[in-house]
Scaffold this motif. Structure first.
Motif, PDB file in Angstrom:
ATOM      1  N   GLN A  76       0.813  -1.291   0.101  1.00  0.00           N
ATOM      2  CA  GLN A  76       0.026   0.022   0.132  1.00  0.00           C
ATOM      3  C   GLN A  76       0.949   1.309  -0.107  1.00  0.00           C
ATOM      4  O   GLN A  76       0.367   2.344  -0.585  1.00  0.00           O
ATOM      5  N   VAL A  77       1.896   1.166   0.672  1.00  0.00           N
ATOM      6  CA  VAL A  77       3.041   2.435   0.798  1.00  0.00           C
ATOM      7  C   VAL A  77       3.519   2.421  -0.769  1.00  0.00           C
ATOM      8  O   VAL A  77       3.600   3.798  -1.311  1.00  0.00           O
ATOM      9  N   ILE A  78       3.952   1.295  -1.329  1.00  0.00           N
ATOM     10  CA  ILE A  78       4.545   1.583  -2.600  1.00  0.00           C
ATOM     11  C   ILE A  78       3.428   2.062  -3.596  1.00  0.00           C
ATOM     12  O   ILE A  78       3.686   2.867  -4.476  1.00  0.00           O
ATOM     13  N   ILE A  79       2.235   1.738  -3.562  1.00  0.00           N
ATOM     14  CA  ILE A  79       1.230   2.220  -4.510  1.00  0.00           C
ATOM     15  C   ILE A  79       1.025   3.656  -4.242  1.00  0.00           C
ATOM     16  O   ILE A  79       0.609   4.384  -5.111  1.00  0.00           O
ATOM     17  N   ALA A  80       0.762   4.146  -2.909  1.00  0.00           N
ATOM     18  CA  ALA A  80       0.942   5.360  -2.661  1.00  0.00           C
ATOM     19  C   ALA A  80       1.919   6.290  -2.862  1.00  0.00           C
ATOM     20  O   ALA A  80       1.740   7.720  -3.158  1.00  0.00           O
ATOM     21  N   TYR A 127       4.169   5.588 -19.193  1.00  0.00           N
ATOM     22  CA  TYR A 127       4.916   4.407 -18.912  1.00  0.00           C
ATOM     23  C   TYR A 127       4.689   4.069 -17.392  1.00  0.00           C
ATOM     24  O   TYR A 127       4.230   3.253 -16.599  1.00  0.00           O
ATOM     25  N   GLY A 128       5.120   5.466 -16.494  1.00  0.00           N
ATOM     26  CA  GLY A 128       4.821   5.509 -15.040  1.00  0.00           C
ATOM     27  C   GLY A 128       3.467   5.351 -14.779  1.00  0.00           C
ATOM     28  O   GLY A 128       3.264   4.508 -13.816  1.00  0.00           O
ATOM     29  N   GLN A 129       2.525   5.763 -15.425  1.00  0.00           N
ATOM     30  CA  GLN A 129       1.148   5.743 -15.094  1.00  0.00           C
ATOM     31  C   GLN A 129       0.487   4.343 -15.283  1.00  0.00           C
ATOM     32  O   GLN A 129      -0.169   3.743 -14.499  1.00  0.00           O
ATOM     33  N   ALA A 130       1.132   3.681 -16.376  1.00  0.00           N
ATOM     34  CA  ALA A 130       0.725   2.430 -16.749  1.00  0.00           C
ATOM     35  C   ALA A 130       1.161   1.401 -15.541  1.00  0.00           C
ATOM     36  O   ALA A 130       0.427   0.520 -15.290  1.00  0.00           O
ATOM     37  N   LYS A 131       2.607   1.503 -15.213  1.00  0.00           N
ATOM     38  CA  LYS A 131       2.931   0.667 -14.094  1.00  0.00           C
ATOM     39  C   LYS A 131       2.288   1.005 -12.848  1.00  0.00           C
ATOM     40  O   LYS A 131       2.037   0.047 -11.941  1.00  0.00           O
ATOM     41  N   GLN A 132       1.831   2.360 -12.585  1.00  0.00           N
ATOM     42  CA  GLN A 132       1.047   2.739 -11.283  1.00  0.00           C
ATOM     43  C   GLN A 132      -0.158   1.668 -11.238  1.00  0.00           C
ATOM     44  O   GLN A 132      -0.579   1.240 -10.383  1.00  0.00           O
ATOM     45  N   GLU A 133      -0.869   1.893 -12.378  1.00  0.00           N
ATOM     46  CA  GLU A 133      -2.091   0.965 -12.693  1.00  0.00           C
ATOM     47  C   GLU A 133      -2.111  -0.428 -12.338  1.00  0.00           C
ATOM     48  O   GLU A 133      -3.097  -1.173 -11.913  1.00  0.00           O
ATOM     49  N   ALA A 134      -0.867  -0.843 -12.950  1.00  0.00           N
ATOM     50  CA  ALA A 134      -0.858  -2.225 -12.835  1.00  0.00           C
ATOM     51  C   ALA A 134      -0.498  -2.932 -11.299  1.00  0.00           C
ATOM     52  O   ALA A 134      -1.050  -3.593 -10.893  1.00  0.00           O
TER      53      ALA A 134
END
Length: 255
Positions: A111-115, A123-130
């Motif tokens: 959860q911390v990593i996701i936040a 690319y950054g947004q795609a990885k965040q969503e994944a």
């Protein structure tokens, strides 16, 4: 160091079965078994966040639904059986609680990593969503696993310990068969009821198929592995010095 101690049966005549004997948890095997259980539980929590469908059984309409951790989690019960049989219920509880403490730490870390803010750009947004999709529901799986595994494995350990107290070192196969079935039934009912939300199950029929298949699979795997499990337990007993010393002392007191 706290070790498992059990009072031998009160009968003192020659030829009675030896009492329940356990090895010293400080021996070289416990840390390896504990590390293996922690690893299996953490990886199962990640894998179980993915729903898996193997299609429908022809002519029945029964959907083969499971989760991505199905091939790992039965190993946690096998390791639990080994730890309970060799080191006792207290050590098994310590291993269970340690496994889920690490799982909780892992889910909080996700959860911390996701936040944390992602790199800018597609690319950054795609990885965040994944990450959100893959790791976001893991806390639900950890909660389900914690509730189910604590109840199921505690029952599993209780049955093994009580049967061993009554039978001594005899009846290993019977202990493994009885404890595995009861423990898996309780675990599966609790786990599937909570985890079904995280993997995308939306109907009562799907839940029933998921739960039934999960229980049958886990029990079949555990029963199939009982010859291996019992062989590993016997080998560990033979090679653990503290266990052999306590067994010899127990037999002397029984003579």
């Amino acid at each position: 160091m706290i070790t498992e101690q059990n009072t031998p049966p009160t009968r003192q005549h020659s030829g009675r079965p030896a009492g329940a004997v356990y090895a010293d948890r400080g021996s070289s095997h416990f840390d390896i078994l504990l590390a293996a259980m922690v690893t299996v539980v953490v990886l199962s929590g990640i894998g179980a966040a993915k729903g898996v469908s193997f299609g429908t059984i022809p002519g029945t309409g029964f959907d083969i639904l499971t989760d991505g951790g199905f091939f790992l989690f039965p190993l946690a019960y096998v390791l639990g059986d080994i730890i309970t049989e060799l080191y006792g219920a207290r050590s098994a509880r310590r291993a269970i609680l340690t496994s889920f403490a690490v799982s909780i730490l892992a889910s909080v870390s996700y959860q911390v990593i996701i936040a944390l803010p992602p790199f800018p750009g597609e690319y950054g947004q795609a990885k965040q969503e994944a990450l959100e999709l893959a790791l976001g529901p893991v806390w639900i799986i950890v909660l389900a696993g914690l509730a189910g595994f604590l109840a199921g494995q505690s029952l599993n350990s209780f049955v093994v310990t009580r049967m061993k107290r009554r039978m001594g070192e005899r009846g290993l196969i019977a202990r493994l068969f009885t404890s595995s079935g009861l423990g898996e039934l309780v675990d599966t009912l609790i786990f599937c009821s909570i985890a079904s939300v995280a993997i995308g199950i939306t109907t009562l029929e799907q839940w029933a198929e998921y739960t039934l298949l999960g229980f049958l699979y886990k029990v079949i795997v555990q029963y199939a592995m009982i010859p291996v499990t019992s062989a590993v337990i016997r080998w560990l007993k033979r090679t653990d010095r503290s266990y052999q010393e306590r067994l010899a002392a127990d037999r002397r007191s029984a003579a």
